[in-house]
Design a protein around this motif. Structure first.
Motif, PDB file in Angstrom:
ATOM      1  N   ASP A  34       1.459   4.128  -3.095  1.00  0.00           N
ATOM      2  CA  ASP A  34       0.898   5.418  -2.647  1.00  0.00           C
ATOM      3  C   ASP A  34      -0.614   5.343  -2.493  1.00  0.00           C
ATOM      4  N   ALA A  35      -1.086   4.230  -1.937  1.00  0.00           N
ATOM      5  CA  ALA A  35      -2.520   4.063  -1.703  1.00  0.00           C
ATOM      6  C   ALA A  35      -2.971   4.997  -0.583  1.00  0.00           C
ATOM      7  N   GLY A  62      -1.649   4.696   2.964  1.00  0.00           N
ATOM      8  CA  GLY A  62      -0.500   3.786   2.904  1.00  0.00           C
ATOM      9  C   GLY A  62       0.621   4.200   3.828  1.00  0.00           C
ATOM     10  N   ALA A 116       0.834  -1.207   0.000  1.00  0.00           N
ATOM     11  CA  ALA A 116       0.000   0.000   0.000  1.00  0.00           C
ATOM     12  C   ALA A 116       0.868   1.256   0.000  1.00  0.00           C
TER      13      ALA A 116
END
Length: 263
Positions: free
Chosen positions: A213-214, A217, A209
């Motif tokens: 770059d969720a 994250g 994540a």
């Protein structure tokens, strides 16, 4: 082939451990160190490579967990113990030490020579830890000193927390000391092995994540790293408290036995 040269299924898993450790060094070099030396500004590449390197160390820990289980259930070749130590040295000694060294070169407030010393301390701690493991017989179900996979992942977690440089180095040296200490750690068997595997898989998810770059994250990564460091600090406290309680219990039994012998 002679029996001593035949590889078992457990040995194949051990070699997977070594391969993951080597590839972690590769991604640390090509994705973090070389872009820094060449002045590349692709921060996404460095993040993906750092995440990949750590995921490979986590995969090495999974291989290390399962090769022991398979060796107990099936069999290991006569080379099994030596292969295990050599693979652990690559994945949990060289790879995290190199990660610390590269961190000392790319961090904004880093001091390269000091970080090199810290990296050497980590490497030597794992070398001594593995050598002692081969020579010292412990009671069943216990390790003496922080296990090298746990120590390696704690060291890397400290780096990923991105704390100020000096506290980071002091924490890394503290983990190295725990690896060569006499503090007892339980071996990952049964429920503990399942919990460890679940934690490793969850950590891989957090790293993925962060790498892509969720949303959230970065928070997930910081939380996971903080939990890893807290576990590294808390387990020795529980072990020390248990030893103190055992010592007090033995003294109490000795006093009661002497009192019973008096007329």
């Amino acid at each position: 082939m002679p029996l001593s040269l035949r590889l078992s299924i457990a040995d194949a898993l051990t070699l997977g451990n070594a391969t993951c450790g080597f590839m972690a060094v590769y991604f640390t070099t090509t994705g973090i160190l070389i872009p820094h030396l060449t002045g590349s500004t692709e921060t996404g590449m460095a993040r993906n490579s750092a995440a990949t390197a750590v995921i490979l160390m986590l995969a090495a820990a999974i291989f290390d967990l399962f090769d022991g289980i398979v060796a107990r259930k099936l069999r290991s070749s006569p080379m099994g113990a030596e292969l295990d130590n050599l693979s652990d040295l690559i994945s949990f000694g060289l790879a995290p030490a190199y990660f610390v060294l590269v961190y000392g070169m790319v961090a904004d407030d880093a001091q390269q020579k000091v970080s090199a010393v810290a990296a050497i301390v980590v490497l030597l701690a794992v070398v001594l830890r593995l050598a002692r493991f081969s020579c010292v017989t412990m009671k069943d179900g216990m390790f003496q000193g922080m296990p090298s996979p746990f120590g390696a992942l704690t060291v890397v977690s400290i780096v990923l927390l991105e704390l100020p440089f000096i506290p980071t180095l002091l924490a890394i040296i503290g983990v190295a000391w725990l690896m060569v200490s006499r503090v007892e750690y339980p071996k990952p068997r049964g429920i503990l092995a399942v919990a460890m595997l679940s934690w490793i898989v969850g950590a891989m998810g957090m790293l993925a994540a962060w790498a892509f770059d969720a949303p959230g994250g970065q928070f997930l990564l910081q939380t996971g790293c903080a939990l890893q460091v807290v576990m590294g600090a808390v387990i020795p406290l529980f072990a020390t408290a248990r030893r103190v309680n055992t010592f007090r219990g033995n003294r109490r039994e000795s006093r009661e036995a002497r009192a019973a012998q008096l007329p």
